[in-house]
Design a protein around this motif. Structure first.
Motif, PDB file in Angstrom:
ATOM      1  N   GLY A   1      48.760  40.150  30.650  1.00  0.00           N
ATOM      2  CA  GLY A   1      49.660  39.141  31.206  1.00  0.00           C
ATOM      3  C   GLY A   1      49.276  38.719  32.605  1.00  0.00           C
ATOM      4  O   GLY A   1      48.118  38.828  32.987  1.00  0.00           O
TER       5      GLY A   1
ATOM      6  N   TYR B   1      40.279  47.354  42.235  1.00  0.00           N
ATOM      7  CA  TYR B   1      39.872  45.967  42.425  1.00  0.00           C
ATOM      8  C   TYR B   1      39.774  45.589  43.893  1.00  0.00           C
ATOM      9  O   TYR B   1      40.609  45.988  44.700  1.00  0.00           O
TER      10      TYR B   1
ATOM     11  N   ASP C   1      54.172  47.050  33.453  1.00  0.00           N
ATOM     12  CA  ASP C   1      54.578  47.096  34.846  1.00  0.00           C
ATOM     13  C   ASP C   1      55.540  48.275  34.967  1.00  0.00           C
ATOM     14  O   ASP C   1      56.581  48.282  34.296  1.00  0.00           O
TER      15      ASP C   1
ATOM     16  N   ILE D   1      44.410  48.004  44.225  1.00  0.00           N
ATOM     17  CA  ILE D   1      43.705  46.917  44.928  1.00  0.00           C
ATOM     18  C   ILE D   1      43.401  47.362  46.349  1.00  0.00           C
ATOM     19  O   ILE D   1      44.299  47.853  47.050  1.00  0.00           O
TER      20      ILE D   1
ATOM     21  N   GLY E   1      50.015  48.394  36.611  1.00  0.00           N
ATOM     22  CA  GLY E   1      49.745  47.937  37.963  1.00  0.00           C
ATOM     23  C   GLY E   1      50.364  48.905  38.955  1.00  0.00           C
ATOM     24  O   GLY E   1      51.573  49.110  38.954  1.00  0.00           O
TER      25      GLY E   1
HETATM   26  C1  LIG Z   1      48.372  41.371  34.651  1.00  0.00           C
HETATM   27  S1  LIG Z   1      48.401  42.466  36.009  1.00  0.00           S
HETATM   28  C2  LIG Z   1      48.829  44.066  35.357  1.00  0.00           C
HETATM   29  C3  LIG Z   1      50.134  44.233  34.601  1.00  0.00           C
HETATM   30  C4  LIG Z   1      51.430  43.968  35.316  1.00  0.00           C
HETATM   31  N1  LIG Z   1      51.645  42.574  35.445  1.00  0.00           N
HETATM   32  C5  LIG Z   1      51.516  44.673  36.627  1.00  0.00           C
HETATM   33  O1  LIG Z   1      51.273  44.010  37.650  1.00  0.00           O
HETATM   34  O2  LIG Z   1      51.860  45.831  36.655  1.00  0.00           O
HETATM   35  C6  LIG Z   1      46.654  42.684  36.216  1.00  0.00           C
HETATM   36  C7  LIG Z   1      46.123  43.293  37.482  1.00  0.00           C
HETATM   37  O3  LIG Z   1      45.328  42.343  38.167  1.00  0.00           O
HETATM   38  C8  LIG Z   1      45.166  42.786  39.494  1.00  0.00           C
HETATM   39  N2  LIG Z   1      45.228  41.615  40.389  1.00  0.00           N
HETATM   40  C9  LIG Z   1      46.099  40.596  40.365  1.00  0.00           C
HETATM   41  N3  LIG Z   1      45.846  39.736  41.373  1.00  0.00           N
HETATM   42  C10 LIG Z   1      44.778  40.216  42.047  1.00  0.00           C
HETATM   43  C11 LIG Z   1      44.027  39.776  43.181  1.00  0.00           C
HETATM   44  N4  LIG Z   1      44.346  38.675  43.847  1.00  0.00           N
HETATM   45  N5  LIG Z   1      42.960  40.524  43.575  1.00  0.00           N
HETATM   46  C12 LIG Z   1      42.629  41.640  42.916  1.00  0.00           C
HETATM   47  N6  LIG Z   1      43.292  42.118  41.846  1.00  0.00           N
HETATM   48  C13 LIG Z   1      44.363  41.414  41.412  1.00  0.00           C
HETATM   49  C14 LIG Z   1      46.295  43.751  39.793  1.00  0.00           C
HETATM   50  O4  LIG Z   1      45.736  45.025  40.081  1.00  0.00           O
HETATM   51  C15 LIG Z   1      47.103  43.769  38.512  1.00  0.00           C
HETATM   52  O5  LIG Z   1      47.599  45.029  38.216  1.00  0.00           O
END
Ligand SMILES: C[S@@+](CC[C@H](N)C(=O)[O-])C[C@H]1O[C@@H](n2cnc3c(N)ncnc32)[C@H](O)[C@@H]1O
Ligand code: SF4
Length: 458
Positions: free
Chosen positions: A113, A241, A148, A212, A171
């Protein structure tokens, strides 16, 4: 500083660049791939025995995290939102399955997502049934979901496990209170600890945490503490990340106080220190930004050279083709990238009209395929074997990449790679700049097409 790179090299290579979850990268995609082209690819896929990895996108989140660069839609919890979306997703599943024309085996199923745990239990069951009605899901394969911790209640996880999900990814980002407040994601350690314990009790085979580095107010000390707390919970995998700062794409990132965002050597030092910490705690570094316990399948795949990279990031590759369903979802099928429309009302309109909601994509040329292979090897194995390249494509590596010889020489001079007669091997410092090493093999970047639209490589 504890790391292997001098500041001059760091500044030279800390430039905007792709993360290579695809090649060619998204700025090269166009309307050449529309619903008709994609339907034709699906029919072609229906005529062979190739297997499928299926990605399902659930875009909703209840609250906005200011750092987030994912394709998401922020909505307070309401049953009818999930019901409506699943109704349309079911239409897309039906249309795609009809175009394929026969039941395909799904070796890998991934719900991402946004936040798939936005859906309630009943909605989750409904969606799962729509999938199993149209595809043959291999329950011994990887059935994964992104959760989440703030919305993953025990009863929801229990339903997921009953349905057959065997992996979760959550996350976590950072445990520091100041950082959490600034990124608008308040999620205390005890909450993650509890969800992690439930996942263990329910016997999920693998638990992944996303972290992150490079977020506002992070320092080596604060993030070091986060990593200690993470390690105490023993997730099987950790994605560490690099913060992608892309305010032109993700407007809420403009809320950040830039003075508080660690950059260049400060940011890199956070990464290097936490990498050392994870290694000391028994985690194996996997490619660019992942870590895994030696017992986890990802460590095995990396050691055997079978690790793969696509829009989900690093992944195992148990299937031949990759299909994405849902708003903004991306697939790669029969040598063609295809992405669905990114906006929800348009996604609904297309499906109401009985159309596959594909908006853009890229049909790979022969040159794209060769470069995709090289970039994939570099990103996933930190090495390219020129004999393997010859075996794959019947072409000599050095001859084909004569124009890249200068880039290869530069990377050698800067200590990023070692290049011999048969192999290119990425060095320890080259691993830090792996995106830059790949960029030299990106034909479109060399033509200066669209490079300003990426986050920085460090
Ligand atoms: C779809 S989310 C994971 C599931 C859920 N939405 C959550 O946040 O717990 C995917 C992941 O992308 C990473 N993410 C999102 N935006 C980012 C960014 N600007 N830079 C690096 N990683 C990012 C985050 O670590 C996040 O957990
Ligand atoms: S990080 Fe996850 S929960 Fe936060 S906005 Fe992005 S997708 Fe939603």
């Amino acid at each position: 500083m504890s790391f292997l790179v001098d500041k001059q090299t760091l500044l030279k290579y800390d430039v905007p660049g792709p993360r290579y979850t695809s090649y060619p990268t998204a700025p090269q995609w166009s309307a050449e791939v529309d619903a008709d082209v994609y339907a034709q690819r699906l029919r072609q896929f229906g005529q062979n025995g190739r297997t499928l990895s299926l990605y399902i996108h659930i875009p909703f989140c209840e609250q906005l995290c200011y750092f987030c660069a994912c394709n998401k839609v922020i909505r307070p919890r309401e049953e009818k939102i999930g019901d409506e979306y699943i109704g349309f997703l079911a239409k897309e599943i039906e249309l795609a399955a009809k175009a394929i024309g026969r039941s395909k085996t799904v070796k890998q199923l991934h719900w991402g997502g946004g936040t798939p745990t936005y859906l309630n239990e009943e909605q989750t069951r409904h969606l799962f049934k729509h999938i199993t009605d149209s595809f043959e899901v291999d329950f011994d394969g990887e059935i994964a979901i992104e959760i989440d911790p703030r919305t993953a209640a025990y009863h929801k996880l229990k339903v997921l496990r009953e349905l057959g999900f065997n992996r979760v990814s959550m996350g976590v980002q950072d445990f520091d209170a100041r950082v959490q407040e600034d990124i608008n994601r308040v999620q205390p350690f005890v909450q993650v600890k509890e969800v992690n314990e439930w996942c263990r009790e329910l016997k999920f085979k693998s638990v992944n945490f996303d972290l992150i580095y490079g977020l506002p107010y992070q320092t080596t000390e604060t993030f070091g503490h986060t990593v200690d707390q993470v390690v105490s919970l023993r997730p099987d995998r950790i994605a560490l990340y690099s913060f992608a700062y892309v305010p032109w794409l993700s407007k809420p990132q403009n809320k950040f106080n830039l003075d508080a965002v660690p950059l260049h050597d400060e940011k890199l030092e956070i990464f290097i220190r936490s990498r050392d910490q994870l290694i000391s705690a028994g985690y194996q570094p996997i490619a660019m930004d992942h870590f895994a316990l030696k017992t986890d399948d990802m460590a095995r795949a990396f050691n055997e050279g079978t690790l793969h990279r696509n829009f989900m990031g690093y992944t195992l590759k148990p299937a031949d083709e990759f299909m994405g369903l849902g708003v903004s979802a991306i697939g790669f099928l029969e040598n063609t990238y295809a992405q669905n429309v990114k906006v929800l009302p348009e996604y609904y309109e297309r499906l109401k009209a009985g159309l596959l909601p594909v908006e853009r994509g890229k049909i790979l040329t022969d040159d794209d395929r060769l470069r995709q292979w090289v970039i994939n090897r570099l990103m996933c194995a930190f090495a390219v074997d020129k004999r393997e390249f010859f075996g794959q494509f019947g072409l000599g590596f050095d001859g084909y990449f004569a124009e890249e010889a200068e880039h290869i020489r530069q990377c050698m001079e800067d200590g990023l790679i070692e290049a011999g007669q048969h192999r290119i091997i990425v060095t320890e410092s080259g691993k830090i700049f792996i995106r830059n090493v790949c960029m030299g093999f990106d034909w479109y970047l060399r033509q200066k097409q669209g490079h300003k639209r990426f986050s920085k490589t460090v």
